[in-house]
Scaffold this active site. Structure first.
Site, PDB file in Angstrom:
ATOM      1  N   LEU A  41       0.881  -1.158   0.000  1.00 13.53           N
ATOM      2  CA  LEU A  41       0.000   0.000   0.000  1.00 13.53           C
ATOM      3  C   LEU A  41       0.920   1.210   0.000  1.00 13.53           C
ATOM      4  CD1 LEU A  41      -3.017   0.715   0.099  1.00 13.53           C
ATOM      5  CD2 LEU A  41      -2.865   0.686   2.585  1.00 13.53           C
ATOM      6  N   ASP A  42       0.694   2.124  -0.914  1.00 16.21           N
ATOM      7  CA  ASP A  42       1.589   3.266  -1.088  1.00 16.21           C
ATOM      8  C   ASP A  42       1.776   4.074   0.190  1.00 16.21           C
ATOM      9  OD1 ASP A  42       1.909   2.722  -3.823  1.00 16.21           O
ATOM     10  OD2 ASP A  42       0.089   3.840  -4.298  1.00 16.21           O
ATOM     11  N   TYR A  43       2.906   4.734   0.276  1.00 16.86           N
ATOM     12  CA  TYR A  43       3.282   5.591   1.400  1.00 16.86           C
ATOM     13  C   TYR A  43       2.192   6.612   1.701  1.00 16.86           C
ATOM     14  CZ  TYR A  43       6.260   9.009   3.895  1.00 16.86           C
ATOM     15  OH  TYR A  43       6.802   9.887   4.805  1.00 16.86           O
TER      16      TYR A  43
END
Length: 183
Positions: A41-43
């Site tokens: 899951l992206d930053y």
């Protein structure tokens, strides 16, 4: 016995255990070296992550051939048109090829959604809309790229479900371990 952990990843946390400069990683929340991430899951995205010590389970969750649905709540800039939503439902063409069709609907802000720090930018003359999108792929920044491709950039993105697993009241930084299962 296999461990499965559901975690609500906060905004600006890397979905990895190894050090990432001055960025917070999953190591700030877990100290079990056997846990593996089942889908990144992206930053700058928030929400549900699945972690497990079972490599086969991680593979089943992440491998594209399994087409495991992932549901996101996306706050987008503007008010998407019926045409834009239909484009998402048919699949859009990104720079790495066409996406599979998405299930998508407009929605109210999700009940119980936590405040984000820092908050998204606010512009009095540009409304925002919440969408619920379910995809069966996991390309890099896919939901953000899909909404941008139809003219409505994502401002905030929260993953609410992975397959049958859901956030179910977990607050950012909280996790819940599921009952142990045999491998």
């Amino acid at each position: 016995m296999s461990r499965v952990v559901l975690f609500n990843k906060p905004f600006r946390v890397m979905s990895q255990f190894r050090e990432a400069g001055d960025k917070t990683t999953l190591a700030a929340f877990f100290d079990d070296p056997a846990l593996r991430v089942a889908g990144r899951l992206d930053y700058d995205s928030e929400g549900l992550m699945v972690l497990s010590d079972d490599g086969r389970l991680v593979q089943r969750v992440t491998h594209p051939k399994n087409k495991r649905p992932k549901t996101y709540w996306a706050q987008v800039e503007g008010e998407p048109t019926a045409q834009a939503l239909d484009s998402l439902r048919r699949g859009v063409t990104l720079n790495d090829g066409p996406t599979r069709p998405a299930r998508v609907r407009s929605m109210q802000e999700p009940d119980g959604l936590w405040d984000r720090e820092p908050p998204i930018r606010y512009r009095a003359n540009i409304p925002t809309t919440w969408l619920e999108l379910t995809i069966t792929e996991g390309r890099n920044r896919q939901v953000r790229r899909m909404t941008a491709a139809v003219g409505f950039p994502t401002l905030r993105l929260v993953r609410a479900r992975v397959g049958d697993w859901a956030l179910d009241g977990l607050r950012p930084g909280q996790w819940r371990e599921l009952p142990a299962t045999r491998r």
